[in-house]
Motif scaffolding. Structure first.
Motif, mmCIF file in Angstrom:
data_model
loop_
_atom_site.group_PDB
_atom_site.id
_atom_site.type_symbol
_atom_site.label_atom_id
_atom_site.label_comp_id
_atom_site.label_asym_id
_atom_site.label_seq_id
_atom_site.Cartn_x
_atom_site.Cartn_y
_atom_site.Cartn_z
ATOM 1 N N SER A 373 0.835 -1.211 0.000
ATOM 2 C CA SER A 373 0.000 0.000 0.000
ATOM 3 C C SER A 373 0.864 1.254 0.000
ATOM 4 C CB SER A 373 -0.902 -0.019 1.233
ATOM 5 O OG SER A 373 -1.555 1.221 1.400
ATOM 6 N N ALA A 375 -0.387 3.782 1.686
ATOM 7 C CA ALA A 375 -0.813 4.405 2.939
ATOM 8 C C ALA A 375 0.330 4.341 3.953
ATOM 9 C CB ALA A 375 -2.036 3.692 3.500
ATOM 10 N N THR A 378 -0.962 0.819 8.488
ATOM 11 C CA THR A 378 -1.868 -0.298 8.237
ATOM 12 C C THR A 378 -2.276 -0.887 9.578
ATOM 13 O OG1 THR A 378 -0.820 -0.800 6.123
ATOM 14 C CG2 THR A 378 -2.145 -2.547 7.140
#
Length: 388
Positions: A373, A375, A378
Motif C-alpha cells: 500500500s 498508505a 496499516t
C-alpha cells in the motif's frame, strides 16, 4: 524406563532437520516426557534411521502423520501418545494440529499455527470445544531473563513504556542456498510450503511476539517495507517497519536473513520514562537495566540469585556463571506443557498458544498489506474471539 506421564509423538524432524532434534533434546531435558512414537520423514530410509536413533520400536515409527494418529488410536490409552510435536514445514501445521486435537491429543507446534488468519481462527474454534491444550514453539519466550524483563516492566521499574526496538538479523540466506540444494532454505522460500511471508514469517514473528510479550502492549498499527535481495527468491528476505502500540508507545522492528556475517542476533530494547532494558539472545543470561538517574547495571541469570523474580527463577537450572541457552529455553516450554497437562493453570497460562498464533498471522498479513500500500499506516486485523 518407567512410563512417563507425558508420552510424546513427533511429526517431522527426520535426518538433516535442525529443529526436530532440538525438540527431542529439549523434551528430554525438561524431564517427565518420553518420546514413544514418530513419523519423521516421508523418505522411508530416513524415517527408519531417525526412529532407530531415538530408540523407538519399529512398530511405533509410522510412514505418515495419518498412520501415526490411526495407529496410536488403536493402542491402550496408557500407552498411546498424549502430546504431539509438529515440526514439519508450515503448510502441514494446521491440518495435523486439527486432526490431533480432534483425536484428543495435546499439540505443541512449530510456528506459524497456520498459513492464514482464517485457518488460525478455525483452530481456535476447535480448541474452544476440545479438552486439550495447544502450544506454539516461540522458543525465546522460554528464556528466564525475558521473564525478568517482563516482570520489571509490569512492576513499573522503567516507568511508562515509550519506545520499543526489536531486531532479528541473520545472514544464512545471503546466498541462494535453495538453488544449491539446501532443503531448509528451499521450503522456506516456497509460498506453497512456507506461506505468505518469508523472513517476516520465519523470524519477524519472533521479534513481534517478543515485543508484545515483554512490553505487555499490543501492536496496533505498522508501516512496513519488505524486500527480496536474492534473485529468484519468491518470498521476502529482509523487512523493516515502524509500529505503534495500543497504549501509544512507538517502535521499530527489523528482521533480515541477508545480513551477511550475522548468526542469530535477536535483540530487544524497551524504554520507559524512568529507564530502559536490553536483552540479546546471543548472550541470554544477561539483562541490562538502565536508569534515568542511576548507573547502568547488568542482571545475571542464576538459580542462586534470589533477587530475580519468581518467573525467572523457576526457569533457571544452574547457579550463576553456568550458561544456559537455547535448548534450556525450549525445555522450559516443554516443562510448562508437561505441568499444564498435569493440571497446572499457571503453566498453561505461561505457554504461548493459539492467541500468539493469531497475533502472529495478523502481523504477517498487516506487514504484507502495508508493503503493498501507499498508505502510511496499516491496522492489524482484530483477533477478538481468540482466547489465550
Amino acid at each position: 524406563m518407567p512410563a512417563s506421564s507425558v508420552r510424546l509423538g513427533m511429526i517431522g524432524g527426520g535426518a538433516g532437520a535442525f529443529i526436530g532434534k532440538v525438540h527431542r533434546q529439549a523434551a528430554a531435558l525438561a524431564g517427565g516426557i518420553e518420546l514413544v512414537a514418530g513419523a519423521f520423514s516421508r523418505d522411508p530410509a530416513s524415517n527408519a534411521e531417525t526412529g532407530r536413533e531415538c530408540g523407538l520400536p519399529a512398530q511405533r515409527v509410522y510412514p505418515s502423520w495419518q498412520a501415526l494418529l490411526e495407529g496410536e488410536a488403536g493402542l491402550d490409552p496408557n500407552e498411546r501418545i498424549n502430546l504431539l510435536a509438529i515440526v514439519t514445514p508450515n503448510h502441514l501445521h494446521a491440518p495435523i494440529a486439527a486432526a490431533a486435537l480432534q483425536a484428543g491429543i495435546h499439540v505443541f507446534c512449530e510456528k506459524p499455527a497456520a498459513l492464514t488468519s482464517a485457518d488460525t481462527r478455525s483452530l481456535a474454534q476447535l480448541l474452544d470445544n476440545a479438552d486439550v491444550l495447544y502450544g506454539l514453539a516461540h522458543t525465546y519466550q522460554g528464556y528466564p531473563m525475558i521473564w525478568q524483563a517482563r516482570h520489571m516492566v509490569q512492576a513499573g521499574e522503567i516507568g511508562r513504556v515509550r519506545k520499543l526496538h526489536v531486531e532479528y538479523p541473520q545472514g544464512w540466506l545471503s546466498d541462494d542456498l535453495a538453488g544449491q540444494g539446501n532443503r531448509q532454505a528451499a521450503w522456506r522460500g516456497d509460498p506453497q510450503l512456507a506461506g505468505q511471508g518469508g523472513c517476516i514469517g520465519d523470524i519477524g514473528t519472533h521479534a513481534f511476539s517478543l515485543a508484545e510479550f515483554v512490553s505487555g502492549q499490543r501492536i496496533a498499527r505498522l508501516c512496513a517495507h519488505l524486500a527480496t535481495h536474492v534473485p529468484g527468491r519468491a518470498l521476502d528476505d529482509d523487512c523493516a517497519m515502524l509500529f505503534l502500540t495500543e497504549q501509544g508507545a512507538s517502535g521499530v522492528l527489523l528482521a533480515s536473513q541477508v545480513c551477511a556475517g550475522e548468526e542469530n542476533a535477536l535483540k530487544i530494547r524497551i524504554y520507559g520514562d524512568k529507564g530502559g532494558l536490553e536483552w540479546r539472545q546471543e548472550e541470554p543470561n544477561s539483562l541490562i537495566h538502565r536508569s534515568l538517574d542511576q548507573p547502568m547495571r547488568v542482571l545475571r541469570a542464576g538459580a542462586n540469585h534470589s533477587w530475580l523474580c519468581d518467573e525467572a527463577l523457576c526457569r533457571i537450572r544452574l547457579p550463576a556463571g553456568h550458561p544456559e541457552g537455547y535448548l534450556e529455553a525450549m525445555a522450559n516450554l516443554y516443562g510448562d506443557f508437561a505441568r499444564a497437562i498435569a493440571g497446572s493453570r499457571s503453566a498453561a497460562a505461561a505457554l504461548p498458544g493459539i492467541e500468539t498464533g493469531a497475533r502472529g498471522m495478523a502481523f504477517i498479513e498487516a506487514a504484507l498489506a502495508s508493503h503493498a500500500s501507499e498508505a502510511k499506516w496499516t491496522v492489524l486485523a482484530p483477533t477478538a474471539g481468540v482466547q489465550p
